[in-house]
Design a protein around this motif. Structure first.
Motif, PDB file in Angstrom:
ATOM      1  N   ASN B 217      18.904  -6.314  -8.786  1.00 36.74           N
ATOM      2  CA  ASN B 217      19.305  -5.344  -9.403  1.00 36.74           C
ATOM      3  C   ASN B 217      19.196  -3.798  -9.743  1.00 36.74           C
ATOM      4  O   ASN B 217      17.676  -3.795  -9.478  1.00 36.74           O
ATOM      5  CB  ASN B 217      18.338  -5.899 -10.942  1.00 36.74           C
ATOM      6  N   ALA B 218      19.743  -3.158  -8.670  1.00 36.33           N
ATOM      7  CA  ALA B 218      19.582  -1.627  -8.205  1.00 36.33           C
ATOM      8  C   ALA B 218      19.790  -0.738  -8.752  1.00 36.33           C
ATOM      9  O   ALA B 218      21.392  -0.517  -9.167  1.00 36.33           O
ATOM     10  CB  ALA B 218      19.921  -1.427  -6.738  1.00 36.33           C
ATOM     11  N   ASN B 219      19.599   0.215  -9.875  1.00 36.66           N
ATOM     12  CA  ASN B 219      19.848   1.101 -11.157  1.00 36.66           C
ATOM     13  C   ASN B 219      19.582   2.901 -10.427  1.00 36.66           C
ATOM     14  O   ASN B 219      18.860   2.592 -10.098  1.00 36.66           O
ATOM     15  CB  ASN B 219      19.837   0.813 -12.697  1.00 36.66           C
ATOM     16  N   TYR B 229      21.075  -2.109 -19.981  1.00 36.31           N
ATOM     17  CA  TYR B 229      21.486  -3.053 -19.493  1.00 36.31           C
ATOM     18  C   TYR B 229      20.769  -3.793 -18.653  1.00 36.31           C
ATOM     19  O   TYR B 229      20.842  -5.188 -18.034  1.00 36.31           O
ATOM     20  CB  TYR B 229      23.039  -2.852 -19.657  1.00 36.31           C
ATOM     21  N   ALA B 230      20.106  -2.822 -17.916  1.00 36.26           N
ATOM     22  CA  ALA B 230      19.228  -4.280 -17.077  1.00 36.26           C
ATOM     23  C   ALA B 230      18.374  -4.836 -17.862  1.00 36.26           C
ATOM     24  O   ALA B 230      18.266  -5.993 -17.677  1.00 36.26           O
ATOM     25  CB  ALA B 230      18.608  -2.459 -15.436  1.00 36.26           C
ATOM     26  N   GLN B 236      18.439 -11.965 -19.844  1.00 34.08           N
ATOM     27  CA  GLN B 236      19.143 -13.432 -19.550  1.00 34.08           C
ATOM     28  C   GLN B 236      18.391 -14.237 -18.675  1.00 34.08           C
ATOM     29  O   GLN B 236      19.091 -15.259 -18.616  1.00 34.08           O
ATOM     30  CB  GLN B 236      20.879 -13.007 -18.936  1.00 34.08           C
TER      31      GLN B 236
END
Lengths: 243, 243
Positions: B217-219, B229-230, B236
């Motif tokens: 998950n790259a932001n 939100y990451a 989750q």
């Protein structure tokens, strides 16, 4: 735009087929909604009938989240008239893959650039028609399909407020340059071991996007193996940006 | 393990400081829970007091999701005794960064490998102590901190059932090799423009992990710019795997 058929699916979704000129399309909306809903325009690789089972699944999810969803057939795909030049490019791709050779930039350009040039104005005309319906409002999200179409749409179409892209097809170098002009929020899915996809090209494209908010979401598995929780994350992305 | 202090935070979280031998740590648990809860062991870069504001924020989120959370001080950090060899390696890193030079493999090895060798057994001893408390059950998730510690823990500690890793620190080549033995589900955060991080090394490490389920998950943004939100997506992930 002419509606050509209408059916109620079992979960409160109204499915209507339409034609826009000679372009066939499908619209899914909630059977009952208190107010107009935002729209998600869904892409696919071409061949809307063949893709129907996956498209209706995605559409049902979108409607359950409070969106309308729509898709149209791509140029030179499905029941639409073909193109000798595109057929030639497709044959060249197949030949390269069967020979285990890289698909050259020239072939990628001949395959993808005419498609982008033709499909993007068709998507825009579809938005004109759909957004004139009382049950649909803006903003619009673009989801999936041929990623180069998504890139061009994100650059030229201001009604597209957010895009969920799938790094799963050939990307011309000129489209990577266009990506620098994209500024809308992006959620980019990448299947890490996608047999038909160049991972480095996908990472280069992600790097090129000019958007301040962009998320790369890479998962294991091949082209069709996107895990369900990655779909959940994409849905949350659209809810954040379209509502 | 000795509890040395206890306070109730305003949102139903019980915070207790402890020592395990000469290692200080902090445990956060729900003030009232019907049954024992799974544990998230939180990593950090060293300097637990300095990191406290961010740690307590992460811990509150975890407790709100139904977990206990705990962290311990790293070797040679915070109030713990230093090490001449580690001080030398840290100075060499600073010198290289200030000179605009790459940080060599030799320096990375001298900085990280002794830390992994020392910290991992300390984490395991902490799990022994925490899992003997009646309010905490397995399984355990490992979250964040020095990613090489997470890699080794994932390989050697069977009580760790899932790991959320943060690709934000130097990774020795031998740890990339160890990563091939990791098989638990992984959620890997990467800050795309992390000034202190080698993006290609992070992608190589992600590629190396042997896990069937791994998500990158790259932001956008720098080391401390992980978007909220990451964090939600990471929460989750743990809920999917620890409950």
């Amino acid at each position: 735009m002419h509606f050509t058929s209408e059916q109620r699916l079992d979960d409160g979704v109204l499915e209507r087929e339409f034609t826009l000129g000679d372009i066939p399309g499908i619209l899914w909306t909630p059977e009952s909604a208190a107010a107009p809903v935002p729209l998600i325009l869904m892409g696919h690789p071409g061949g809307m009938r063949r893709m129907y089972p996956r498209l209706v699944g995605r559409a049902r999810h979108s409607v359950a989240e409070g969106f309308a969803a729509a898709t149209i057939e791509l140029p030179w795909s499905g029941d639409r008239p073909g193109s000798d030049a595109v057929d030639q490019a497709r044959a060249d791709v197949r030949r390269a893959l069967e020979a285990g050779e890289p698909v050259g930039d020239d072939i990628v350009d001949r395959l993808i650039l005419p498609l982008v040039d033709q499909a993007v104005p068709e998507c825009q005309a579809t938005l004109d028609a759909l957004l004139s319906l009382p049950e649909i409002s803006g903003p619009v999200g673009y989801s999936g399909g041929v990623i180069s179409i998504g890139v061009r749409l994100a650059v030229v179409e201001p009604r597209i407020a957010a895009a969920g892209l799938f790094a799963g097809s050939f990307v011309p170098r000129s489209i990577i340059e266009e990506a620098r002009q994209v500024t809308i929020p992006l959620h980019v899915l990448l299947q890490w071991d996608d047999e038909g996809n160049d991972r480095q090209a996908a990472l280069d494209l992600f790097d090129a996007f000019g958007s301040k908010e962009k998320m790369l979401n890479a998962n294991m598995g091949g082209h069709t193996g996107v895990p369900h929780y990655a779909g959940d994350a994409a849905a949350q992305f659209f809810t954040r940006h379209l509502k």
